[in-house]
Write a protein that holds these residues in place. Structure first.
Motif, PDB file in Angstrom:
ATOM      1  N   SER A  80     -16.514   9.730 -44.543  1.00  0.00           N
ATOM      2  CA  SER A  80     -16.384   8.277 -44.442  1.00  0.00           C
ATOM      3  C   SER A  80     -15.099   7.874 -43.725  1.00  0.00           C
ATOM      4  O   SER A  80     -15.071   6.872 -43.012  1.00  0.00           O
ATOM      5  CB  SER A  80     -16.451   7.630 -45.822  1.00  0.00           C
ATOM      6  OG  SER A  80     -15.323   7.975 -46.584  1.00  0.00           O
ATOM      7  N   LEU A  81     -14.051   8.655 -43.902  1.00  0.00           N
ATOM      8  CA  LEU A  81     -12.791   8.359 -43.225  1.00  0.00           C
ATOM      9  C   LEU A  81     -12.952   8.449 -41.711  1.00  0.00           C
ATOM     10  O   LEU A  81     -12.460   7.600 -40.968  1.00  0.00           O
ATOM     11  CB  LEU A  81     -11.698   9.321 -43.699  1.00  0.00           C
ATOM     12  CG  LEU A  81     -10.299   9.112 -43.126  1.00  0.00           C
ATOM     13  CD1 LEU A  81      -9.752   7.767 -43.570  1.00  0.00           C
ATOM     14  CD2 LEU A  81      -9.384  10.226 -43.570  1.00  0.00           C
ATOM     15  N   ILE A 116      -6.269  11.834 -54.203  1.00  0.00           N
ATOM     16  CA  ILE A 116      -6.638  11.440 -52.844  1.00  0.00           C
ATOM     17  C   ILE A 116      -7.868  10.541 -52.867  1.00  0.00           C
ATOM     18  O   ILE A 116      -7.896   9.495 -52.216  1.00  0.00           O
ATOM     19  CB  ILE A 116      -6.880  12.688 -51.963  1.00  0.00           C
ATOM     20  CG1 ILE A 116      -5.550  13.395 -51.710  1.00  0.00           C
ATOM     21  CG2 ILE A 116      -7.558  12.328 -50.659  1.00  0.00           C
ATOM     22  CD1 ILE A 116      -5.684  14.759 -51.076  1.00  0.00           C
ATOM     23  N   LEU A 117      -8.869  10.932 -53.638  1.00  0.00           N
ATOM     24  CA  LEU A 117     -10.086  10.115 -53.709  1.00  0.00           C
ATOM     25  C   LEU A 117      -9.828   8.751 -54.331  1.00  0.00           C
ATOM     26  O   LEU A 117     -10.265   7.733 -53.803  1.00  0.00           O
ATOM     27  CB  LEU A 117     -11.168  10.845 -54.501  1.00  0.00           C
ATOM     28  CG  LEU A 117     -11.916  11.931 -53.768  1.00  0.00           C
ATOM     29  CD1 LEU A 117     -12.846  12.670 -54.723  1.00  0.00           C
ATOM     30  CD2 LEU A 117     -12.704  11.371 -52.613  1.00  0.00           C
ATOM     31  N   SER A 118      -9.134   8.722 -55.459  1.00  0.00           N
ATOM     32  CA  SER A 118      -8.919   7.440 -56.129  1.00  0.00           C
ATOM     33  C   SER A 118      -8.031   6.517 -55.311  1.00  0.00           C
ATOM     34  O   SER A 118      -8.309   5.324 -55.205  1.00  0.00           O
ATOM     35  CB  SER A 118      -8.338   7.643 -57.526  1.00  0.00           C
ATOM     36  OG  SER A 118      -7.107   8.311 -57.460  1.00  0.00           O
ATOM     37  N   VAL A 139      -5.896   4.051 -41.283  1.00  0.00           N
ATOM     38  CA  VAL A 139      -4.464   4.267 -41.517  1.00  0.00           C
ATOM     39  C   VAL A 139      -4.120   3.941 -42.965  1.00  0.00           C
ATOM     40  O   VAL A 139      -3.431   4.720 -43.635  1.00  0.00           O
ATOM     41  CB  VAL A 139      -3.615   3.428 -40.529  1.00  0.00           C
ATOM     42  CG1 VAL A 139      -2.148   3.446 -40.921  1.00  0.00           C
ATOM     43  CG2 VAL A 139      -3.795   3.926 -39.109  1.00  0.00           C
ATOM     44  N   LEU A 140      -4.607   2.822 -43.479  1.00  0.00           N
ATOM     45  CA  LEU A 140      -4.307   2.440 -44.859  1.00  0.00           C
ATOM     46  C   LEU A 140      -4.895   3.446 -45.842  1.00  0.00           C
ATOM     47  O   LEU A 140      -4.257   3.794 -46.840  1.00  0.00           O
ATOM     48  CB  LEU A 140      -4.834   1.035 -45.151  1.00  0.00           C
ATOM     49  CG  LEU A 140      -4.445   0.425 -46.498  1.00  0.00           C
ATOM     50  CD1 LEU A 140      -2.934   0.403 -46.678  1.00  0.00           C
ATOM     51  CD2 LEU A 140      -5.006  -0.972 -46.617  1.00  0.00           C
ATOM     52  N   ASN A 141      -6.087   3.947 -45.556  1.00  0.00           N
ATOM     53  CA  ASN A 141      -6.724   4.946 -46.407  1.00  0.00           C
ATOM     54  C   ASN A 141      -5.875   6.222 -46.455  1.00  0.00           C
ATOM     55  O   ASN A 141      -5.608   6.765 -47.519  1.00  0.00           O
ATOM     56  CB  ASN A 141      -8.126   5.244 -45.869  1.00  0.00           C
ATOM     57  CG  ASN A 141      -9.038   5.852 -46.892  1.00  0.00           C
ATOM     58  OD1 ASN A 141      -8.618   6.641 -47.723  1.00  0.00           O
ATOM     59  ND2 ASN A 141     -10.301   5.506 -46.817  1.00  0.00           N
ATOM     60  N   LEU A 142      -5.429   6.685 -45.311  1.00  0.00           N
ATOM     61  CA  LEU A 142      -4.604   7.898 -45.251  1.00  0.00           C
ATOM     62  C   LEU A 142      -3.235   7.695 -45.886  1.00  0.00           C
ATOM     63  O   LEU A 142      -2.720   8.576 -46.573  1.00  0.00           O
ATOM     64  CB  LEU A 142      -4.455   8.366 -43.805  1.00  0.00           C
ATOM     65  CG  LEU A 142      -5.713   8.972 -43.184  1.00  0.00           C
ATOM     66  CD1 LEU A 142      -5.536   9.144 -41.687  1.00  0.00           C
ATOM     67  CD2 LEU A 142      -6.032  10.298 -43.842  1.00  0.00           C
ATOM     68  N   VAL A 143      -2.645   6.529 -45.651  1.00  0.00           N
ATOM     69  CA  VAL A 143      -1.330   6.238 -46.227  1.00  0.00           C
ATOM     70  C   VAL A 143      -1.427   6.158 -47.756  1.00  0.00           C
ATOM     71  O   VAL A 143      -0.558   6.672 -48.463  1.00  0.00           O
ATOM     72  CB  VAL A 143      -0.741   4.942 -45.623  1.00  0.00           C
ATOM     73  CG1 VAL A 143       0.451   4.447 -46.410  1.00  0.00           C
ATOM     74  CG2 VAL A 143      -0.360   5.171 -44.179  1.00  0.00           C
ATOM     75  N   ALA A 148      -0.031   8.638 -52.827  1.00  0.00           N
ATOM     76  CA  ALA A 148      -0.377   9.084 -54.180  1.00  0.00           C
ATOM     77  C   ALA A 148       0.043  10.518 -54.418  1.00  0.00           C
ATOM     78  O   ALA A 148       0.630  10.851 -55.448  1.00  0.00           O
ATOM     79  CB  ALA A 148      -1.882   8.924 -54.405  1.00  0.00           C
ATOM     80  N   VAL A 149      -0.252  11.390 -53.459  1.00  0.00           N
ATOM     81  CA  VAL A 149       0.105  12.801 -53.615  1.00  0.00           C
ATOM     82  C   VAL A 149       1.626  12.974 -53.622  1.00  0.00           C
ATOM     83  O   VAL A 149       2.172  13.695 -54.454  1.00  0.00           O
ATOM     84  CB  VAL A 149      -0.549  13.670 -52.518  1.00  0.00           C
ATOM     85  CG1 VAL A 149      -0.016  15.074 -52.552  1.00  0.00           C
ATOM     86  CG2 VAL A 149      -2.057  13.678 -52.700  1.00  0.00           C
ATOM     87  N   SER A 150       2.312  12.298 -52.730  1.00  0.00           N
ATOM     88  CA  SER A 150       3.772  12.438 -52.699  1.00  0.00           C
ATOM     89  C   SER A 150       4.411  11.852 -53.949  1.00  0.00           C
ATOM     90  O   SER A 150       5.372  12.419 -54.470  1.00  0.00           O
ATOM     91  CB  SER A 150       4.345  11.777 -51.443  1.00  0.00           C
ATOM     92  OG  SER A 150       4.163  10.382 -51.481  1.00  0.00           O
ATOM     93  N   GLY A 151       3.860  10.767 -54.469  1.00  0.00           N
ATOM     94  CA  GLY A 151       4.389  10.200 -55.710  1.00  0.00           C
ATOM     95  C   GLY A 151       4.151  11.129 -56.891  1.00  0.00           C
ATOM     96  O   GLY A 151       5.006  11.247 -57.767  1.00  0.00           O
ATOM     97  N   PHE A 152       3.017  11.812 -56.917  1.00  0.00           N
ATOM     98  CA  PHE A 152       2.711  12.734 -57.991  1.00  0.00           C
ATOM     99  C   PHE A 152       3.693  13.894 -58.007  1.00  0.00           C
ATOM    100  O   PHE A 152       4.088  14.381 -59.056  1.00  0.00           O
ATOM    101  CB  PHE A 152       1.274  13.253 -57.848  1.00  0.00           C
ATOM    102  CG  PHE A 152       0.809  14.072 -59.008  1.00  0.00           C
ATOM    103  CD1 PHE A 152       0.423  13.462 -60.182  1.00  0.00           C
ATOM    104  CD2 PHE A 152       0.768  15.444 -58.946  1.00  0.00           C
ATOM    105  CE1 PHE A 152      -0.009  14.195 -61.272  1.00  0.00           C
ATOM    106  CE2 PHE A 152       0.325  16.203 -60.020  1.00  0.00           C
ATOM    107  CZ  PHE A 152      -0.056  15.577 -61.187  1.00  0.00           C
ATOM    108  N   PHE A 153       4.103  14.358 -56.820  1.00  0.00           N
ATOM    109  CA  PHE A 153       5.037  15.460 -56.741  1.00  0.00           C
ATOM    110  C   PHE A 153       6.494  15.016 -56.758  1.00  0.00           C
ATOM    111  O   PHE A 153       7.395  15.842 -56.661  1.00  0.00           O
ATOM    112  CB  PHE A 153       4.767  16.299 -55.491  1.00  0.00           C
ATOM    113  CG  PHE A 153       3.521  17.136 -55.598  1.00  0.00           C
ATOM    114  CD1 PHE A 153       3.447  18.172 -56.513  1.00  0.00           C
ATOM    115  CD2 PHE A 153       2.431  16.869 -54.801  1.00  0.00           C
ATOM    116  CE1 PHE A 153       2.294  18.944 -56.630  1.00  0.00           C
ATOM    117  CE2 PHE A 153       1.277  17.630 -54.904  1.00  0.00           C
ATOM    118  CZ  PHE A 153       1.219  18.651 -55.818  1.00  0.00           C
TER     119      PHE A 153
END
Length: 157
Positions: A80-81, A116-118, A139-143, A148-153
């Protein structure tokens, strides 16, 4: 996304502690499980818990698939992306709930793909509400996913 990721991390850690520490101690006290010399030693909990959760969560996920509106997976997000830039967000709550229970039960060791999905689904919802172009939507979807991933780590962008 950072606040959501932080809150989700706390919920996951709390549930993991509950499922893998509190419940086994309680079951041992109640006599359902025993020490190593008994009829049902406590280490059996390590395979019973994921099997129990796996059966229930698989059934729920299969029921959503039968309904015609399944919970999207990694391949759905990527497809979809690249095609439209957004992913359907109607199953966001279900995705977060099932992913959280999956991680708490020991079936999943990491939270990257659910994050990533959520976040992609949330970003897609935001893109649709603000009527973004396909390019901006991608772009917004990827950002959103990378945030989310960077915040989790613990590495906020």
């Amino acid at each position: 996304m950072g606040l959501f990721t932080a809150a989700w991390g706390v919920v996951i850690e709390t549930l993991v502690k509950f499922v893998w520490s509190t419940i086994p101690k309680y079951l041992l006290i109640m006599g359902i499980f025993t020490d190593m010399g008994g009829h049902l030693p406590l280490p059996h909990y390590m395979w019973m818990c994921p099997a129990f959760f796996g059966g229930i969560l698989s059934y729920i996920t299969a029921k959503y698939s039968e309904s015609g509106n399944p919970i999207p997976g990694q391949n759905d997000w990527i497809k979809s992306l690249h095609i439209v830039g957004v992913i359907g967000h109607s199953r966001l709550i279900e995705l977060v709930a099932i992913s959280t229970l999956t991680m708490a039960s020991g079936l999943s060791l990491r939270a990257e793909m659910p994050l990533i999905l959520s976040s992609g689904m949330f970003g897609s919802w935001l893109e649709i509400k603000t009527k973004q172009s396909i390019s901006s939507a991608r772009v917004l979807n990827l950002v959103a996913a990378s945030a989310a991933v960077s915040g989790f780590f613990g590495f906020p962008i």
